[in-house]
Design an enzyme around this catalytic site. Structure first.
Site, PDB file in Angstrom:
ATOM      1  N   HIS A  22       7.660  -2.240   2.316  1.00 57.97           N
ATOM      2  CA  HIS A  22       7.440  -0.798   2.189  1.00 57.97           C
ATOM      3  C   HIS A  22       8.754  -0.011   2.078  1.00 57.97           C
ATOM      4  CE1 HIS A  22       3.509  -2.025   3.259  1.00 57.97           C
ATOM      5  NE2 HIS A  22       3.613  -1.932   4.565  1.00 57.97           N
ATOM      6  N   ASP A  48       7.624  -7.101   8.368  1.00 54.06           N
ATOM      7  CA  ASP A  48       6.382  -6.330   8.291  1.00 54.06           C
ATOM      8  C   ASP A  48       6.557  -5.008   7.547  1.00 54.06           C
ATOM      9  OD1 ASP A  48       3.621  -5.844   9.053  1.00 54.06           O
ATOM     10  OD2 ASP A  48       4.393  -4.329  10.445  1.00 54.06           O
ATOM     11  N   GLU A  75       6.540   4.550  14.166  1.00 50.71           N
ATOM     12  CA  GLU A  75       5.097   4.549  14.446  1.00 50.71           C
ATOM     13  C   GLU A  75       4.900   4.643  15.954  1.00 50.71           C
ATOM     14  OE1 GLU A  75       2.604   1.812  11.751  1.00 50.71           O
ATOM     15  OE2 GLU A  75       4.418   0.707  12.184  1.00 50.71           O
ATOM     16  N   HIS A  88       0.816  -1.223   0.000  1.00 54.28           N
ATOM     17  CA  HIS A  88       0.000   0.000   0.000  1.00 54.28           C
ATOM     18  C   HIS A  88       0.851   1.275   0.000  1.00 54.28           C
ATOM     19  CE1 HIS A  88       0.505   0.022   4.381  1.00 54.28           C
ATOM     20  NE2 HIS A  88       0.091   1.274   4.367  1.00 54.28           N
ATOM     21  N   LYS A  91       0.574   5.582  -1.913  1.00 55.34           N
ATOM     22  CA  LYS A  91       0.592   6.852  -1.170  1.00 55.34           C
ATOM     23  C   LYS A  91       1.014   7.980  -2.089  1.00 55.34           C
ATOM     24  CE  LYS A  91       1.655   4.910   3.366  1.00 55.34           C
ATOM     25  NZ  LYS A  91       0.899   5.503   4.472  1.00 55.34           N
TER      26      LYS A  91
END
Ligand code: BG6
Length: 481
Positions: free
Chosen positions: A230, A225, A206, A168, A172
């Site tokens: 990413h 992850d 995060e 994803h 962005k």
């Protein structure tokens, strides 16, 4: 024109309610994909009405500007089929849909292979009219060997060009702008190399913990992850050569070339160019939060890393000698995600005798998407003095239609635009680079860092002399140093 269907496998799960349905609902509201026929498929023995009510409640919870009338209309169009991941049961999908179909595997990763094969065995990978595509979520495998097994399983029924491996981050705005800004502006290309760039920092801290995903996260960890997919995609987009066209294959060839040129980890660099951490209890803002090992569902002796940092060097003409630092962690001091490119310093002192600080170009993904250029300018006034200024281009425009990453990528998947999806060799090369790190990290334990902090101290070992991590706590302040 044949009908277009979206069939979500795992329709009663978390991804569907938190991300997919809100994205589809927002597209519907904006007038996109109105003809899309959405069918949920899952093992739960639910009625169509129960499924619609479930999604309506989820939209109410997860869409901040949810509107009941539109939500009702959107949900009235949803279908639901109960079934398992056996080909025999999936045949029911074939009876209910006709024309083109996008199958979305919103399932736990260990089920991706089984589901993709069963769809093919049920005859759903081929259409007499229209097209058939498969969206596969990340992570694609858990290491190189398992990714190869998964590839074989999926390829036994699906052609590579019909497989959309979703990441994803590629949907962005800032990620997409990274490509446009790099390649659509003449002034940047002559500077985008080791002669002018000193280092690149790609940071995705995060404040969130593992949330409700303990079972998945404790098996995955931060490296699988966030970094393997990413951050390595951001790394590729920052470092790749200018493509000769925007064709999906050309773009993906160029990204793979970066991974192939990255210096592989060996037994020495895996210690000095990689760092891992796990959060202990601490404070995020005013909230007291527990240690990772005390989170619900996490074993008390877990050695899973919740923070990972890597240093890459690229062995090619453009980048030789420029370190690319990548890091991401849960429960850190802020959500300030960015790709920060530091230029080399200018040689001479400024009129006020000061040494000009380095310029930074920052592609910021969080908390607000923006592009910032940190530069030195004259300080207004009688004195011939200087100060640091930040030139900012923000993406948030008043009245602009904003699309989330999932909205962008769902539209691309329906349109058959593969540019922002991963080809197998991208995944494969990322695993090739990370396998030695995974092997080294299968032993020992991560360094502790307090929740709400900058992460473990060992991340500093990655840096070459003269480099410092940009602060997670307040990188804006850092811009103005
Ligand atoms: C997901 C990871 O892929 O990306 C999560 O599984 C992470 O752990 C998330 O929180 C971050 O994405 P975003 O868009 O919220 O920055």
């Amino acid at each position: 024109m044949p009908d277009t269907n979206l069939v979500i496998l795992g329709a009663t799960g978390d991804l569907t309610q938190r991300l997919l349905m809100p994205a589809l609902y927002r597209l519907y509201r904006l007038g996109y994909a109105r003809d899309l026929k959405i069918t949920g498929y899952a093992v739960e023995d639910w009625s169509e009405q129960y499924f619609r009510d479930h999604i309506r409640k989820a939209l109410h919870t997860f869409v901040p500007d949810y509107r009941a009338d539109e939500g009702q209309a959107f949900c009235a169009g949803l279908d639901y089929i109960t079934g398992s991941l056996e080909a025999g049961q999936m045949k029911e999908i074939g009876h209910r849909i006709k024309g083109s179909a996008l199958f979305y595997l919103a399932l736990p990763p260990p089920l991706f292979g089984t589901a993709a094969m069963a769809l093919g065995e049920a005859g759903l990978a081929q259409a007499s009219e229209g097209w058939r595509r498969l969206v596969v979520e990340k992570p694609f495998g858990t290491d190189l060997a398992s990714a190869e097994i998964l590839r074989k399983q999926i390829h036994s029924q699906w052609a590579e060009e019909n497989i959309l491996r979703i990441d994803h981050f590629l949907g962005k705005e800032t990620t997409q702008n990274l490509m446009v800004f790099r390649f659509a502006n003449r002034f940047l290309e002559p500077l985008w190399n080791s002669a002018h760039i000193a280092q690149v920092q790609i940071s995705c801290p995060e404040t969130l913990g593992v949330e409700h995903r303990a079972a998945y996260y404790d098996r995955a960890g931060a490296l699988r992850d966030m970094l393997q997919n990413h951050l390595m995609q951001l790394f590729c987009l920052t470092a790749m050569e200018p493509p000769s066209s925007w064709d999906a294959e050309v773009l993906r060839d160029h990204k793979v070339e970066v991974l192939r040129a990255a210096v592989p980890f060996n037994e020495h660099t895996v210690c000095s160019w990689a760092a891992r951490g796990q959060y202990t209890g601490g404070r995020i803002g005013s909230e007291e939060v527990p240690a990772y090992r005390q989170e619900p569902g996490i074993p008390g002796d877990s050695n899973t890393e919740t923070f990972a940092a890597l240093r890459f060097e690229i062995n090619n003409w453009r980048w030789q000698g420029v370190p690319f630092y990548l890091r991401s962690g849960k429960r850190m001091a802020s959500n300030c995600s960015e790709i920060a490119v530091q230029f080399r310093q200018v040689p001479d002192a400024l009129p006020d005798g000061k040494i000009a600080p380095s310029n930074w170009m920052i592609f910021r993904l969080q908390p607000q998407e923006s592009l910032n250029l940190v530069a030195t300018a004259k300080k207004p006034g009688m004195e011939f003095a200087t100060h640091t200024v930040v030139l900012t281009a923000s993406y948030a425009q008043e009245n602009a239609k904003e699309f989330s990453a999932y909205e962008q990528l769902l539209m691309d998947a329906i349109d058959g635009n593969c540019s922002h999806f991963l080809r197998f060799d991208e995944v494969e090369w990322a695993w090739r680079l990370l396998d030695p790190v995974l092997r080294a990290w299968s032993k020992g334990s991560p360094e502790e860092y307090a929740a709400g902090s900058e992460g473990p101290a060992s991340q500093n070992h990655l840096l070459i002399p003269g480099h410092e991590w940009r602060p997670v706590t307040d990188p804006h302040k850092r811009d103005l140093l």
